[in-house]
Scaffold this motif. Sequence first.
Motif, PDB file in Angstrom:
ATOM      1  N   ARG A  90      -0.772   1.151   3.763  1.00  0.00           N
ATOM      2  CA  ARG A  90      -1.054  -0.105   3.277  1.00  0.00           C
ATOM      3  C   ARG A  90      -2.121  -0.385   4.246  1.00  0.00           C
ATOM      4  NH1 ARG A  90       4.619  -1.216   3.560  1.00  0.00           N
ATOM      5  NH2 ARG A  90       4.300  -2.410   5.435  1.00  0.00           N
ATOM      6  N   MET A  91      -2.492   0.333   5.216  1.00  0.00           N
ATOM      7  CA  MET A  91      -3.675  -0.046   6.294  1.00  0.00           C
ATOM      8  C   MET A  91      -4.821   0.534   5.864  1.00  0.00           C
ATOM      9  SD  MET A  91      -1.227  -0.019   9.689  1.00  0.00           S
ATOM     10  CE  MET A  91      -2.475  -0.207  10.896  1.00  0.00           C
ATOM     11  N   LEU A  92      -4.852   1.588   4.905  1.00  0.00           N
ATOM     12  CA  LEU A  92      -5.982   2.346   4.555  1.00  0.00           C
ATOM     13  C   LEU A  92      -6.953   1.468   3.852  1.00  0.00           C
ATOM     14  CD1 LEU A  92      -4.632   5.916   4.134  1.00  0.00           C
ATOM     15  CD2 LEU A  92      -5.807   5.166   6.127  1.00  0.00           C
ATOM     16  N   ASP A  93      -8.138   1.496   3.862  1.00  0.00           N
ATOM     17  CA  ASP A  93      -8.963   1.199   2.920  1.00  0.00           C
ATOM     18  C   ASP A  93      -9.108   1.685   1.482  1.00  0.00           C
ATOM     19  OD1 ASP A  93      -9.806  -0.979   4.704  1.00  0.00           O
ATOM     20  OD2 ASP A  93     -11.576   0.499   5.654  1.00  0.00           O
ATOM     21  N   ASP A  94      -8.992   3.124   1.526  1.00  0.00           N
ATOM     22  CA  ASP A  94      -8.892   4.161   0.363  1.00  0.00           C
ATOM     23  C   ASP A  94      -7.943   4.686   0.105  1.00  0.00           C
ATOM     24  OD1 ASP A  94     -11.792   3.049  -0.453  1.00  0.00           O
ATOM     25  OD2 ASP A  94     -12.472   4.391   1.266  1.00  0.00           O
ATOM     26  N   GLU A  95      -7.125   4.507  -0.955  1.00  0.00           N
ATOM     27  CA  GLU A  95      -5.605   5.213  -1.051  1.00  0.00           C
ATOM     28  C   GLU A  95      -5.925   6.724  -1.339  1.00  0.00           C
ATOM     29  OE1 GLU A  95      -2.298   3.226  -2.928  1.00  0.00           O
ATOM     30  OE2 GLU A  95      -2.408   4.950  -4.514  1.00  0.00           O
TER      31      GLU A  95
END
Length: 263
Positions: A90-95
């Motif tokens: 959930r903390m990543l900008d790009d999944e």
Amino acid sequence: MRNVIFIPARYPSVRFPGKPLALLRGATGNARPLIQRSWEVACQVADISAVYVLTDDQRIADAAEAFGADVMITSERPRNGTERCAEALRMLDDEPDVVINLQGDAPLTPPHYVEALSGAMRDLAVQVATPVLKTEKDHLASLRADRDAGRVGATTAVFSQGGDALYFSKEVLPFGDRNGKSGTQTFHHVGCYAYRPEALRRYAGLAVGALEAAEGLEQLRFLEFGIPVRCVEVEARGRAFWELNNPSDIPLIEEIMQREGIA
């Protein structure tokens, strides 16, 4: 596919407090912490977009940043590495397309084990994948010796003919016989996982199941709630494999590292 590796690491541990910072001495005589050696394995894996150490402990974060790792500070809520991976997702900008959980207590994991998971995930029907290693005589004897001594250590896996997991256990399964004449084969489960993001999110929303609680094995939650886990058989290729579960594993792992020339 865009694949990322997460290395979850926590300081508290019933069997081995502070385990990620335990020092391991390799073939050159240099001692480096367990978390660094796990990160070095991750950095050797082909076709990985990023590697992150995940922790809620500042001591581990400081050590990881000191040797150059990217660190994600998670909360104290995750109860296991898979939940910590779900929070970090959930903390990543790009999944990413695939999240790989390389557990920080397996510094002898060969990169090709992780690459085999990436290959398995090219089949879009696979939601979760994990490596399993066929045990030879000495390997199996070590597993049984741990259990005979009352040590909780390595995990075994049993799976269907199609490769989907039937069960994981801290016991040596299947039972077979001590002389190896029963025709059964024991597979050592390698503590590494590849997940689709949707499977990881679903896992985080599920309650701890009875089998997961009994065995202390996070992957059983997938099975208890009907999420298949593909077991991917990997080959040793002359490499010994063992996890660092207890302080008594340190001399064994160091001996393997020195024998195999791992710096």
